[in-house]
Scaffold this motif. Structure first.
Motif, mmCIF file in Angstrom:
data_model
loop_
_atom_site.group_PDB
_atom_site.id
_atom_site.type_symbol
_atom_site.label_atom_id
_atom_site.label_comp_id
_atom_site.label_asym_id
_atom_site.label_seq_id
_atom_site.Cartn_x
_atom_site.Cartn_y
_atom_site.Cartn_z
ATOM 1 N N THR A 282 -22.843 3.733 10.385
ATOM 2 C CA THR A 282 -21.847 4.276 11.304
ATOM 3 C C THR A 282 -20.498 4.418 10.615
ATOM 4 O OG1 THR A 282 -22.999 3.277 13.177
ATOM 5 C CG2 THR A 282 -20.710 3.937 13.538
ATOM 6 N N LEU A 283 -20.096 3.407 9.856
ATOM 7 C CA LEU A 283 -18.826 3.478 9.130
ATOM 8 C C LEU A 283 -18.811 4.630 8.137
ATOM 9 C CD1 LEU A 283 -17.860 -0.222 8.318
ATOM 10 C CD2 LEU A 283 -16.633 1.389 9.775
ATOM 11 N N MET A 284 -19.869 4.755 7.351
ATOM 12 C CA MET A 284 -19.920 5.830 6.352
ATOM 13 C C MET A 284 -19.850 7.200 7.024
ATOM 14 S SD MET A 284 -22.462 4.398 3.330
ATOM 15 C CE MET A 284 -23.933 4.679 4.272
ATOM 16 N N GLN A 285 -20.570 7.366 8.112
ATOM 17 C CA GLN A 285 -20.558 8.648 8.822
ATOM 18 C C GLN A 285 -19.178 8.926 9.415
ATOM 19 O OE1 GLN A 285 -23.454 8.952 11.946
ATOM 20 N NE2 GLN A 285 -22.734 10.954 12.606
ATOM 21 N N ALA B 117 0.824 -1.199 0.000
ATOM 22 C CA ALA B 117 0.000 0.000 0.000
ATOM 23 C C ALA B 117 0.859 1.251 0.000
ATOM 24 C CB ALA B 117 -0.898 -0.007 1.233
ATOM 25 N N ASP B 118 0.454 2.266 -0.754
ATOM 26 C CA ASP B 118 1.200 3.520 -0.710
ATOM 27 C C ASP B 118 0.790 4.289 0.542
ATOM 28 O OD1 ASP B 118 -1.145 4.921 -1.193
ATOM 29 O OD2 ASP B 118 -0.641 5.439 -3.256
ATOM 30 N N GLU B 119 1.435 5.395 0.799
ATOM 31 C CA GLU B 119 1.228 6.139 2.041
ATOM 32 C C GLU B 119 -0.227 6.558 2.237
ATOM 33 O OE1 GLU B 119 2.333 7.267 5.646
ATOM 34 O OE2 GLU B 119 3.707 6.370 4.217
ATOM 35 N N GLY B 120 -0.857 7.094 1.195
ATOM 36 C CA GLY B 120 -2.247 7.523 1.312
ATOM 37 C C GLY B 120 -3.187 6.367 1.599
ATOM 38 N N LEU B 121 -2.963 5.265 0.906
ATOM 39 C CA LEU B 121 -3.797 4.089 1.143
ATOM 40 C C LEU B 121 -3.589 3.533 2.549
ATOM 41 C CD1 LEU B 121 -3.547 2.160 -2.246
ATOM 42 C CD2 LEU B 121 -5.502 3.420 -1.341
ATOM 43 N N ARG B 122 -2.354 3.579 3.023
ATOM 44 C CA ARG B 122 -2.092 3.086 4.383
ATOM 45 C C ARG B 122 -2.822 3.935 5.402
ATOM 46 N NH1 ARG B 122 3.715 1.898 2.993
ATOM 47 N NH2 ARG B 122 4.040 4.058 3.548
ATOM 48 N N ALA B 123 -2.800 5.249 5.210
ATOM 49 C CA ALA B 123 -3.486 6.132 6.147
ATOM 50 C C ALA B 123 -4.990 5.860 6.128
ATOM 51 C CB ALA B 123 -3.195 7.586 5.810
ATOM 52 N N ASP B 124 -5.563 5.733 4.915
ATOM 53 C CA ASP B 124 -6.991 5.426 4.812
ATOM 54 C C ASP B 124 -7.303 4.061 5.407
ATOM 55 O OD1 ASP B 124 -7.463 7.852 3.612
ATOM 56 O OD2 ASP B 124 -7.776 7.030 1.596
ATOM 57 N N ALA B 125 -6.446 3.090 5.155
ATOM 58 C CA ALA B 125 -6.668 1.750 5.695
ATOM 59 C C ALA B 125 -6.663 1.772 7.217
ATOM 60 C CB ALA B 125 -5.615 0.776 5.170
ATOM 61 N N ARG B 126 -5.774 2.553 7.804
ATOM 62 C CA ARG B 126 -5.748 2.674 9.269
ATOM 63 C C ARG B 126 -7.050 3.286 9.777
ATOM 64 N NH1 ARG B 126 -0.294 3.499 8.493
ATOM 65 N NH2 ARG B 126 -0.291 5.718 8.378
ATOM 66 N N LEU B 127 -7.525 4.320 9.088
ATOM 67 C CA LEU B 127 -8.777 4.951 9.508
ATOM 68 C C LEU B 127 -9.957 3.988 9.386
ATOM 69 C CD1 LEU B 127 -8.295 8.498 7.918
ATOM 70 C CD2 LEU B 127 -8.213 7.895 10.354
ATOM 71 N N ARG C 297 -9.791 0.679 9.419
ATOM 72 C CA ARG C 297 -9.631 -0.369 10.439
ATOM 73 C C ARG C 297 -10.044 0.148 11.816
ATOM 74 N NH1 ARG C 297 -4.308 -4.042 11.741
ATOM 75 N NH2 ARG C 297 -5.199 -5.080 13.531
ATOM 76 N N ASP C 298 -9.616 1.360 12.152
ATOM 77 C CA ASP C 298 -9.991 1.935 13.442
ATOM 78 C C ASP C 298 -11.503 2.137 13.538
ATOM 79 O OD1 ASP C 298 -7.329 1.935 14.167
ATOM 80 O OD2 ASP C 298 -7.033 4.074 13.785
ATOM 81 N N ALA C 299 -12.122 2.561 12.431
ATOM 82 C CA ALA C 299 -13.574 2.759 12.424
ATOM 83 C C ALA C 299 -14.295 1.430 12.612
ATOM 84 C CB ALA C 299 -14.012 3.434 11.118
ATOM 85 N N ILE C 300 -13.804 0.381 11.984
ATOM 86 C CA ILE C 300 -14.411 -0.943 12.162
ATOM 87 C C ILE C 300 -14.242 -1.408 13.600
ATOM 88 C CG2 ILE C 300 -14.226 -3.398 11.548
ATOM 89 C CD1 ILE C 300 -13.643 -2.466 8.657
ATOM 90 N N HIS C 301 -13.051 -1.210 14.164
ATOM 91 C CA HIS C 301 -12.816 -1.633 15.550
ATOM 92 C C HIS C 301 -13.660 -0.846 16.542
ATOM 93 C CE1 HIS C 301 -9.783 -4.743 15.331
ATOM 94 N NE2 HIS C 301 -9.223 -4.072 14.343
ATOM 95 N N ALA C 302 -14.073 0.371 16.179
ATOM 96 C CA ALA C 302 -14.885 1.197 17.082
ATOM 97 C C ALA C 302 -16.355 0.778 17.086
ATOM 98 C CB ALA C 302 -14.763 2.672 16.680
ATOM 99 N N GLN D 140 -13.925 11.921 8.716
ATOM 100 C CA GLN D 140 -12.478 11.904 8.690
ATOM 101 C C GLN D 140 -11.913 12.172 7.299
ATOM 102 O OE1 GLN D 140 -11.478 8.103 10.410
ATOM 103 N NE2 GLN D 140 -12.078 8.753 12.446
ATOM 104 N N GLY D 141 -12.810 12.408 6.333
ATOM 105 C CA GLY D 141 -12.356 12.753 4.987
ATOM 106 C C GLY D 141 -11.956 11.587 4.116
ATOM 107 N N VAL D 142 -12.360 10.379 4.486
ATOM 108 C CA VAL D 142 -12.046 9.202 3.673
ATOM 109 C C VAL D 142 -13.170 9.045 2.659
ATOM 110 C CG1 VAL D 142 -11.693 6.711 3.667
ATOM 111 C CG2 VAL D 142 -10.820 8.098 5.553
#
Length: 167
Positions: free
Chosen positions: A155-158, A95-105, A107-112, A163-165
């Motif tokens: 909830t995920l979409m919101q 994953a490139d940097e932008g994709l990694r950042a989005d993937a983290r967001l 993943r965090d949203a799913i975990h929340a 977060q701008g994803v």
């Protein structure tokens, strides 16, 4: 290797993804995958040929996760926080940097999400199981699964929109 073993090997990437939803720490997720494969091999005689191996193994994984969670609560174990060096994306090497950042967001949203919604989202949206198959894995009626999935998606979409994803 026979067909059953080959099928398990082919499922490993999907098992890893689902384990990362059930366990927020990578080491715990890896342990969960290993326990699942061990139990699947030991319980192989309980697998009915002609049924879906993925649903069967996801059910095993979920039951192990529930049992482990209960054991941790009983014994009051404290897990160490995730190491900052531990990758928090599915495949950081590709994953490139932008994709990694989005993937983290993501993943965090799913975990929340609440546990019931998190499991529904992981099985249907991430792993591609049908509603009926996911409902069977979770041991709930299809209508309940649908309700959990709708709430989880909303909830995920919101959360991700805030977060701008996009996309």
């Amino acid at each position: 290797m026979d067909d059953f073993q080959r099928g398990l090997v082919e499922l490993l990437p999907r098992l890893r993804r689902f384990a990362r939803v059930l366990r927020s720490h990578d080491a715990d997720a890896q342990d969960l995958v290993q326990q699942t494969v061990e139990r699947a091999l030991a319980s192989r005689r309980g697998f009915k040929p002609g049924t879906r191996l993925d649903s069967w193994t996801f059910t095993i994984m979920r039951r192990i996760a529930i049992d482990d969670g209960r054991a941790r609560q009983r014994w009051g174990r404290v897990l160490t926080p995730e190491d900052e060096a531990t990758a928090r994306v599915p495949d950081a090497a590709q994953a490139d940097e932008g994709l990694r950042a989005d993937a983290r967001l993501v993943r965090d949203a799913i975990h929340a999400l609440p546990e019931d919604q998190k499991h529904a989202v992981a099985l249907v949206l991430v792993e591609g199981l049908s509603y009926a198959e996911a409902a069977q894995v979770l041991g709930v009626p299809a209508g309940t699964l649908t309700s959990r999935l709708v709430r989880g998606r909303q909830t995920l979409m919101q959360t991700l929109a805030e977060q701008g994803v996009t996309g």
